[in-house]
Write a protein that holds these residues in place. Structure first.
Motif, short mmCIF file in Angstrom:
data_model
loop_
_atom_site.label_atom_id
_atom_site.label_comp_id
_atom_site.label_asym_id
_atom_site.label_seq_id
_atom_site.Cartn_x
_atom_site.Cartn_y
_atom_site.Cartn_z
N ALA A 147 24.94 15.78 24.79
CA ALA A 147 23.80 16.91 24.28
C ALA A 147 24.11 16.89 23.26
O ALA A 147 23.45 17.31 22.26
CB ALA A 147 24.15 17.76 25.41
N ILE A 148 25.90 16.09 22.56
CA ILE A 148 26.16 16.80 21.32
C ILE A 148 25.70 15.40 20.10
O ILE A 148 24.79 16.10 19.53
CB ILE A 148 26.77 16.76 21.73
N LEU A 149 25.62 14.11 21.22
CA LEU A 149 25.02 13.41 20.55
C LEU A 149 23.37 13.31 20.30
O LEU A 149 23.27 12.58 19.13
CB LEU A 149 25.35 11.99 20.80
N SER A 150 22.43 13.99 20.94
CA SER A 150 21.25 13.67 20.69
C SER A 150 21.10 14.98 19.33
O SER A 150 20.35 15.02 19.30
CB SER A 150 20.57 14.01 22.01
N MET A 151 21.64 15.94 19.47
CA MET A 151 21.40 16.41 18.17
C MET A 151 21.90 16.12 17.01
O MET A 151 21.62 17.11 15.57
CB MET A 151 21.19 18.28 18.90
N ARG A 152 22.54 15.44 17.19
CA ARG A 152 22.93 15.04 15.80
C ARG A 152 21.75 13.77 15.20
O ARG A 152 20.73 13.68 15.65
CB ARG A 152 24.35 13.88 16.04
N PRO A 153 21.70 13.98 13.62
CA PRO A 153 20.80 12.97 13.19
C PRO A 153 20.36 11.20 13.92
O PRO A 153 21.45 10.75 14.35
CB PRO A 153 21.25 12.66 11.59
N GLN A 154 19.37 11.01 13.94
CA GLN A 154 19.14 9.70 14.55
C GLN A 154 19.69 8.64 14.14
O GLN A 154 19.91 7.28 14.99
CB GLN A 154 17.59 9.59 14.96
N SER A 155 19.60 8.70 12.05
CA SER A 155 20.59 7.78 11.68
C SER A 155 22.06 7.84 12.15
O SER A 155 22.35 6.53 12.37
CB SER A 155 20.34 7.99 10.24
N SER A 156 22.70 8.37 13.01
CA SER A 156 24.01 8.74 12.87
C SER A 156 24.41 7.92 14.76
O SER A 156 25.35 7.45 14.55
CB SER A 156 24.77 9.73 13.08
N TRP A 157 23.27 7.93 15.25
CA TRP A 157 23.06 6.96 16.56
C TRP A 157 23.39 5.72 16.87
O TRP A 157 24.51 5.09 17.19
CB TRP A 157 21.87 7.13 17.37
N LYS A 158 23.13 4.62 15.24
CA LYS A 158 23.74 3.46 15.11
C LYS A 158 25.60 3.14 14.84
O LYS A 158 25.79 2.47 15.64
CB LYS A 158 22.26 2.69 14.74
N SER A 159 25.69 3.98 14.09
CA SER A 159 26.66 3.94 13.32
C SER A 159 27.82 4.38 14.42
O SER A 159 29.01 3.75 15.05
CB SER A 159 26.88 5.41 12.31
N TYR A 160 27.81 5.17 15.68
CA TYR A 160 28.14 5.44 16.95
C TYR A 160 28.14 4.46 17.80
O TYR A 160 29.14 4.24 18.39
CB TYR A 160 27.65 6.75 18.09
N PHE A 161 27.23 3.76 17.81
CA PHE A 161 26.98 2.45 18.88
C PHE A 161 28.23 1.08 18.30
O PHE A 161 29.11 0.88 18.75
CB PHE A 161 25.54 2.15 18.88
N ILE A 162 27.53 0.99 16.91
CA ILE A 162 29.49 0.30 16.09
C ILE A 162 30.60 0.54 16.61
O ILE A 162 31.59 -0.62 16.77
CB ILE A 162 28.74 0.09 14.85
N ASP A 163 30.77 1.92 16.54
CA ASP A 163 32.39 1.95 16.71
C ASP A 163 32.50 2.29 18.24
O ASP A 163 34.13 1.32 18.29
CB ASP A 163 32.43 3.86 15.97
N GLU A 164 31.93 2.78 18.84
CA GLU A 164 32.36 2.55 19.79
C GLU A 164 32.20 1.32 21.01
O GLU A 164 33.50 1.11 21.42
CB GLU A 164 31.05 3.93 20.78
#
Length: 251
Positions: A147-164
């Motif tokens: 729910a939190i991640l979905s409301m962040r800019p979509q450009s940040s999703w990729k960096s999250y996947f890379i970091d996680e």
């Protein structure tokens, strides 16, 4: 808990010892600590003495040569908890929501790439749900995190996947994660089920600040097992309303 080794073994050992003492039902001797952690007695002795000096570990008066969690751990925890200004605002809203849906309600905040439960209102004393204050979950593996991640800019999703992920998620897994975040962003709530949260079906809605940034999530455990779409829809309106009320009170 997972204990991946780093380039600072003394800290690794200290964390392992604190984890063992925190989860133990009784004070532990040095030999018991070393047996539980796999740390050698000589190293364990040095690390425990260092933790004693910093009051992260204390000698337990009820058992000879035994150790327990020290006062400084509680001081640090209390300081962090008291900095959560959302908690007192959460309680009255959660009480109403609990009475509306008859489920335990949780407040989660993002810490790095994870979410942590910082407050809860139990529906009944008979609830046997394994969600407690301090419980930590990966964002993509929990309803609150999604729910939190979905409301962040979509450009940040990729960096999250890379970091996680140690390895980049496969194309199919990546697509599934993106689809779930897009769905949560569109609907205003996210769900998780047995495949990613210990056989519990959860629903969560994001709490936003004045800049429309996600700062927390209100979550409820609906039932054991897979969350059905119709169940999510029936509960979502109550959680969305509660999250909006809490968001309105954020300064």
């Amino acid at each position: 808990m997972s204990h991946e080794k780093t380039k600072a073994p003394a800290i690794d050992h200290g964390v392992r010892i604190l984890d063992v003492l925190a989860t133990s039902a009784y004070a532990m001797t040095l030999s018991e600590i070393c047996e539980a952690t796999g740390i050698s007695p000589a190293t364990g002795h040095r690390v425990v003495n260092a933790l004693l000096k910093h009051q992260l570990v204390a000698k337990d008066p009820g058992r000879k040569k035994a150790y327990c969690i020290g006062s400084r751990v509680f001081q640090i925890s209390s300081t962090i908890y008291n900095k959560q200004s959302l908690v007192p605002l959460f309680y009255p809203i959660a009480e109403i929501l609990k009475n509306e849906i008859h489920k335990s309600i949780f407040l989660c905040i993002p810490i790095g790439s994870q979410v942590v439960v910082v407050s809860k209102v139990d529906a009944s004393s008979s609830d046997s749900i394994d969600v407690f204050i301090g419980k930590t979950m990966a964002m993509h593996a929990s309803a609150a995190g999604k729910a939190i991640l979905s409301m962040r800019p979509q450009s940040s999703w990729k960096s999250y996947f890379i970091d996680e992920f140690v390895q980049a998620p496969g194309e199919e897994q990546h697509r599934e994660l993106v689809d779930s975040l897009e769905r949560a962003r569109r609907l205003g709530y996210a769900i998780s089920s047995s495949s990613d949260q210990e056989s519990t079906g959860c629903i969560a809605t994001p709490v936003l600040n004045m800049r429309n940034e996600p700062i927390a999530a209100i979550s409820a455990v609906i039932h054991r097992g897979v969350m059905k779409a119709e169940d999510a829809r029936s509960y979502s309106k109550f959680l969305v309303q509660a999250a909006r009320q809490l968001s309105a009170r954020v300064t």
